[in-house]
Design a protein around this motif. Sequence first.
Motif, short mmCIF file in Angstrom:
data_model
loop_
_atom_site.label_atom_id
_atom_site.label_comp_id
_atom_site.label_asym_id
_atom_site.label_seq_id
_atom_site.Cartn_x
_atom_site.Cartn_y
_atom_site.Cartn_z
N VAL A 92 0.87 -1.17 0.00
CA VAL A 92 0.00 0.00 0.00
C VAL A 92 0.91 1.22 0.00
O VAL A 92 1.79 1.34 0.86
N TYR A 93 0.70 2.10 -0.94
CA TYR A 93 1.52 3.30 -1.07
C TYR A 93 0.75 4.49 -0.49
O TYR A 93 -0.40 4.73 -0.85
N TYR A 94 1.43 5.22 0.38
CA TYR A 94 0.82 6.35 1.07
C TYR A 94 1.48 7.65 0.64
O TYR A 94 2.72 7.78 0.67
N CYS A 95 0.65 8.60 0.25
CA CYS A 95 1.15 9.94 -0.01
C CYS A 95 1.49 10.61 1.32
O CYS A 95 0.77 10.44 2.32
N TYR A 96 2.56 11.37 1.33
CA TYR A 96 3.06 12.04 2.54
C TYR A 96 3.31 13.50 2.22
O TYR A 96 3.79 13.85 1.13
N ALA A 97 3.01 14.34 3.19
CA ALA A 97 3.36 15.75 3.07
C ALA A 97 3.82 16.27 4.43
O ALA A 97 3.20 15.96 5.46
N ARG A 98 4.89 17.01 4.43
CA ARG A 98 5.29 17.75 5.63
C ARG A 98 4.85 19.18 5.40
O ARG A 98 5.30 19.82 4.43
N LEU A 99 3.96 19.65 6.24
CA LEU A 99 3.36 20.95 5.97
C LEU A 99 3.10 21.72 7.25
O LEU A 99 3.14 21.15 8.35
N SER A 100 2.84 23.00 7.08
CA SER A 100 2.51 23.87 8.20
C SER A 100 1.10 24.41 8.02
O SER A 100 0.71 24.80 6.92
N VAL A 101 0.38 24.42 9.12
CA VAL A 101 -0.91 25.09 9.19
C VAL A 101 -0.78 26.09 10.34
O VAL A 101 -0.69 25.70 11.50
N GLY A 102 -0.72 27.36 10.00
CA GLY A 102 -0.42 28.35 11.01
C GLY A 102 0.98 28.13 11.54
O GLY A 102 1.94 27.97 10.79
N ALA A 103 1.12 28.05 12.86
CA ALA A 103 2.43 27.87 13.48
C ALA A 103 2.76 26.39 13.72
O ALA A 103 3.82 26.08 14.27
N THR A 104 1.89 25.51 13.32
CA THR A 104 2.09 24.07 13.58
C THR A 104 2.57 23.37 12.33
O THR A 104 1.96 23.47 11.27
N THR A 105 3.67 22.63 12.48
CA THR A 105 4.24 21.86 11.37
C THR A 105 4.19 20.38 11.72
O THR A 105 4.52 19.99 12.84
N GLY A 106 3.79 19.59 10.75
CA GLY A 106 3.72 18.16 10.99
C GLY A 106 3.50 17.39 9.71
O GLY A 106 3.55 17.95 8.62
N ALA A 107 3.26 16.11 9.86
CA ALA A 107 3.08 15.21 8.72
C ALA A 107 1.60 14.98 8.47
O ALA A 107 0.79 14.93 9.40
N ARG A 108 1.27 14.85 7.20
CA ARG A 108 -0.07 14.43 6.78
C ARG A 108 0.08 13.21 5.88
O ARG A 108 1.06 13.09 5.15
N TRP A 109 -0.93 12.35 5.93
CA TRP A 109 -0.91 11.11 5.15
C TRP A 109 -2.18 10.97 4.34
O TRP A 109 -3.26 11.36 4.79
N GLY A 110 -2.05 10.40 3.17
CA GLY A 110 -3.21 10.01 2.40
C GLY A 110 -3.78 8.71 2.91
O GLY A 110 -3.24 8.09 3.84
N GLN A 111 -4.86 8.26 2.27
CA GLN A 111 -5.53 7.04 2.74
C GLN A 111 -4.86 5.78 2.25
O GLN A 111 -5.13 4.69 2.76
N GLY A 112 -3.99 5.91 1.28
CA GLY A 112 -3.26 4.77 0.74
C GLY A 112 -3.89 4.22 -0.53
O GLY A 112 -5.10 4.25 -0.69
#
Length: 119
Positions: A92-112
């Motif tokens: 299963v391949y998952y899309c990944y993004a390292r991003l910021s929303v306001g002052a918070t930075t973190g990882a987001r993942w797709g559903q696969g």
Amino acid sequence: QVQLVESGGGLVQPGGSLRLSCAASGRGFSIHAMGWYRQAPGKERELVSVITNDGIPNYADSVKGRFTISRDNAKNTVNLQMNSLKPEDTAVYYCYARLSVGATTGARWGQGTQVTVSS
């Protein structure tokens, strides 16, 4: 809310090709890097490839020379062209993004999305 939506998985024979795409949508976010991870049955999730905003890619050794990652920063999309696929690429391949929303930075993942390489 930021969402990552993948497309392009499926079943392919060994030696074949697939192209995965991922689009980030939402409001008020800025992306620092995007890419792909994968998880095979019984194994941990592993890096496949990630690309920075500057267009610098990083690949797992197992896919170097076979996979190519690309991004469209303006559209917040990332693609993974997978050639010369092998049965061991099945996962299963998952899309990944390292991003910021306001002052918070973190990882987001797709559903696969499932990629199966089999004859």
